[in-house]
Design a protein around this motif. Structure first.
Motif, PDB file in Angstrom:
ATOM      1  N   UNK A 223       0.828  -1.207   0.000  1.00  0.00           N
ATOM      2  CA  UNK A 223       0.000   0.000   0.000  1.00  0.00           C
ATOM      3  C   UNK A 223       0.865   1.260   0.000  1.00  0.00           C
ATOM      4  N   UNK A 224       1.899   1.287   0.840  1.00  0.00           N
ATOM      5  CA  UNK A 224       2.777   2.458   0.926  1.00  0.00           C
ATOM      6  C   UNK A 224       3.529   2.671  -0.389  1.00  0.00           C
ATOM      7  N   UNK A 225       3.984   1.583  -1.005  1.00  0.00           N
ATOM      8  CA  UNK A 225       4.689   1.701  -2.291  1.00  0.00           C
ATOM      9  C   UNK A 225       3.784   2.314  -3.349  1.00  0.00           C
ATOM     10  N   UNK A 226       2.542   1.829  -3.456  1.00  0.00           N
ATOM     11  CA  UNK A 226       1.611   2.365  -4.442  1.00  0.00           C
ATOM     12  C   UNK A 226       1.320   3.848  -4.180  1.00  0.00           C
ATOM     13  N   UNK A 363      -9.894   9.692   0.495  1.00  0.00           N
ATOM     14  CA  UNK A 363      -8.752   9.962  -0.395  1.00  0.00           C
ATOM     15  C   UNK A 363      -8.260   8.670  -1.050  1.00  0.00           C
ATOM     16  N   UNK A 364      -8.192   7.596  -0.268  1.00  0.00           N
ATOM     17  CA  UNK A 364      -7.729   6.305  -0.807  1.00  0.00           C
ATOM     18  C   UNK A 364      -8.698   5.788  -1.870  1.00  0.00           C
ATOM     19  N   UNK A 365     -10.010   5.886  -1.590  1.00  0.00           N
ATOM     20  CA  UNK A 365     -10.992   5.401  -2.555  1.00  0.00           C
ATOM     21  C   UNK A 365     -10.978   6.229  -3.839  1.00  0.00           C
ATOM     22  N   UNK A 366     -10.700   7.522  -3.741  1.00  0.00           N
ATOM     23  CA  UNK A 366     -10.546   8.353  -4.943  1.00  0.00           C
ATOM     24  C   UNK A 366      -9.383   7.848  -5.792  1.00  0.00           C
ATOM     25  N   UNK A 367      -8.272   7.523  -5.127  1.00  0.00           N
ATOM     26  CA  UNK A 367      -7.105   7.000  -5.844  1.00  0.00           C
ATOM     27  C   UNK A 367      -7.414   5.635  -6.462  1.00  0.00           C
ATOM     28  N   UNK A 368      -8.207   4.830  -5.757  1.00  0.00           N
ATOM     29  CA  UNK A 368      -8.595   3.518  -6.298  1.00  0.00           C
ATOM     30  C   UNK A 368      -9.414   3.698  -7.575  1.00  0.00           C
ATOM     31  N   UNK A 372      -4.970   4.318  -9.472  1.00  0.00           N
ATOM     32  CA  UNK A 372      -3.603   4.553  -8.981  1.00  0.00           C
ATOM     33  C   UNK A 372      -3.210   3.615  -7.851  1.00  0.00           C
ATOM     34  N   UNK A 373      -4.188   3.074  -7.143  1.00  0.00           N
ATOM     35  CA  UNK A 373      -3.901   2.075  -6.104  1.00  0.00           C
ATOM     36  C   UNK A 373      -4.868   0.912  -6.276  1.00  0.00           C
ATOM     37  N   UNK A 374      -4.392  -0.260  -5.934  1.00  0.00           N
ATOM     38  CA  UNK A 374      -5.217  -1.474  -6.043  1.00  0.00           C
ATOM     39  C   UNK A 374      -4.615  -2.544  -5.135  1.00  0.00           C
ATOM     40  N   UNK A 375      -5.388  -3.047  -4.171  1.00  0.00           N
ATOM     41  CA  UNK A 375      -4.849  -4.072  -3.273  1.00  0.00           C
ATOM     42  C   UNK A 375      -4.385  -5.301  -4.051  1.00  0.00           C
ATOM     43  N   UNK A 376      -3.266  -5.837  -3.630  1.00  0.00           N
ATOM     44  CA  UNK A 376      -2.769  -7.084  -4.216  1.00  0.00           C
ATOM     45  C   UNK A 376      -3.157  -8.225  -3.272  1.00  0.00           C
TER      46      UNK A 376
END
Length: 482
Positions: A223-226, A363-368, A372-376
């Protein structure tokens, strides 16, 4: 402790009581006893009051028959201390609460520490662990206006979410974006809120900075890397075992370091002699000292865990004592002279800060939704397999999030029965083979008898021929005399 070992949203005592399974032998309240007056002599009101009270006290048949499965930490220790149990009785809803039918749950490092009694935000056993889950709302309480039955939601809570049905405050839930799977939703809250608040609220991450992420292949690490990659030209140093380097490099780590074979401090210094802008420290002990010394001027160390305490299935007192003994402390003059800052983050102690948590999740859901972010997702286990799931995380074999699904396992034949069936098959095969062998032997014997009979007949024929010749020789002199 926090982050990898941080839950969220403290439950109050009433919520814990709601989640406790009701006593199986609990009986409905009995009707108050009356004097032995004949029914015809009693007033109508007196005769009907006890019956009405008894009816009110008796549980509704539907609620009485309501059951759901839950994982329960029965005591501190190994993987076997988390057991799958059946709870009875429909949970009651208070004002402001919702009931969720759970589809998937997240496994966090804090759950491993809680199992060993090393996590202070989990109530004492017996208790249902679990700080995040996803599912569908089945009922809403009074005063809930922004949630409705059928909504797909993520739930963030102090504990109690590893079960098929949960009750939580509506403001502890977040609507799932369109297209998000239940597995992704269960992987998002703890890891991404932790990483987001550390990097942006504490770290104030900006372009051209450098960040060290320990356990870079774990949930918070990925998560931090993304999130770092959402800021221009951020260099990410990530520690992980060599077998995970390809995966974390593809995920955005700029410099992958094998902490098992190399000194990560030396490796960082080779690439960035001045040091780093941000160090995320989930390890504690001596690694916190190393992280602090790696900071450049105006750098920030953010401590959010003590993973070094965890060693083996059960509590390792030596590892705990060693980590506490080596715990980092710093004098304020040292901070002033070094132009550095040290921060501590624990998601579990932000229980009452729902506004802060909601802002971070939004903010996280906006990025999703921007991609730009997606759980692995590393792997998915059934509730029945929670011990295997915990072992995979504790042995550091996962790359990404481990998920527990509430879908029941398909029944498989027991090992003993399988062995028995296999043995019976082998025995049957042996019998068949023996029959075939016996049949071959019988046929061979018959053939031998036929051969012997032919030989006997041939001998008889030879003997007859010999006797005939002898007779003929005897007849020859007689013919000559005549």
């Amino acid at each position: 402790m926090s982050g990898e070992d941080a839950p969220s949203q403290q439950q109050n005592a009433d919520e814990q009581k709601q989640q406790a399974p009701p006593q199986e032998n609990q009986k409905p309240a009995e009707s108050p006893k009356t004097e032995s007056t004949p029914p015809e002599a009693q007033p109508a009101e007196a005769a009907t009051a006890p019956a009405a009270e008894a009816a009110a006290a008796a549980p509704a048949p539907e609620e009485d028959a309501f059951t759901y499965r839950a994982l329960v930490l029965t005591g501190y220790g190994g993987y076997d201390k988390v057991k799958l149990q059946v709870k009875k009785g429909k949970p009651a809803l208070k004002a402001g609460e919702v009931m969720v039918r759970v589809r998937a749950c997240g496994l966090n490092f804090a759950d491993l520490m809680a199992r060993q009694g090393l996590y202070d935000r989990l109530p004492s056993p017996p208790v249902t662990p679990g700080m995040e889950c996803s599912g569908t709302i089945e009922a809403v309480g009074d005063e809930v206006t922004d949630r409705k039955v059928g909504d797909k939601v993520m739930v963030l809570n102090r504990s109690g979410l590893w079960q098929e049905v949960v009750v939580a405050a509506a403001n502890h839930t977040f609507l799932m974006p369109e297209g998000m799977s239940f597995e992704e939703a269960a992987a998002l809250p703890v890891n991404y809120i932790t990483a987001y608040m550390m990097l942006f609220d504490f770290g104030h991450l900006r372009p051209n900075q450098s960040v060290l992420i320990h356990m870079a292949a774990g949930g918070v690490g990925i998560a931090a890397t993304q999130l770092c990659k959402t800021v221009d030209n951020v260099s990410v140093f990530g520690t992980a075992s060599a077998s995970k380097h390809e995966a974390i490099t593809e995920g955005g780590v700029t410099h992958a370091i094998d902490y098992r074979t190399k000194d990560y401090v030396e490796e960082v210094r080779k690439i960035s002699p001045k040091g780093l802008d941000i160090v995320l420290d989930p390890l504690g002990g001596s690694d916190t000292h190393k992280g602090y010394n790696l900071l450049k001027p105006m750098g920030k160390l953010i401590s959010y865990g003590a993973a070094n305490m965890l060693s083996g299935q059960k509590k390792n007192l030596f590892a705990v004592a060693k980590t506490w003994y080596q715990q980092f402390s710093v004098h304020t003059l040292s901070l002033i002279q070094g132009n550095r800052s040290v921060c501590g983050f624990h998601l579990g102690y932000l229980d009452a800060e729902t506004e802060l948590l909601t802002q971070a999740m939004t903010a996280v859901l906006d990025l999703y939704q921007q991609g730009k972010v997606k759980p692995r997702i590393d792997s998915t286990y059934h509730l029945e397999q929670v011990g295997d799931a915990m072992r995979r995380m504790q042995e550091r074999n996962n790359i990404g999030k481990i998920i527990l699904t509430t879908e029941p396992m398909k029944e498989e034949p027991k090992k003993e029965e399988a062995k028995k069936d296999e043995k019976e098959k082998k025995d049957d095969k042996k019998k068949d083979d023996k029959k075939k062998e016996d049949k071959k032997k019988e046929e061979a014997k018959k053939e031998e008898k036929k051969d012997e009979k032919k030989k006997e007949e041939a001998k008889k024929e030879d003997k007859k021929a010999e006797e005939k010749k002898v007779e003929e020789k005897k007849e020859e002199p007689k013919k000559e005399e005549n």
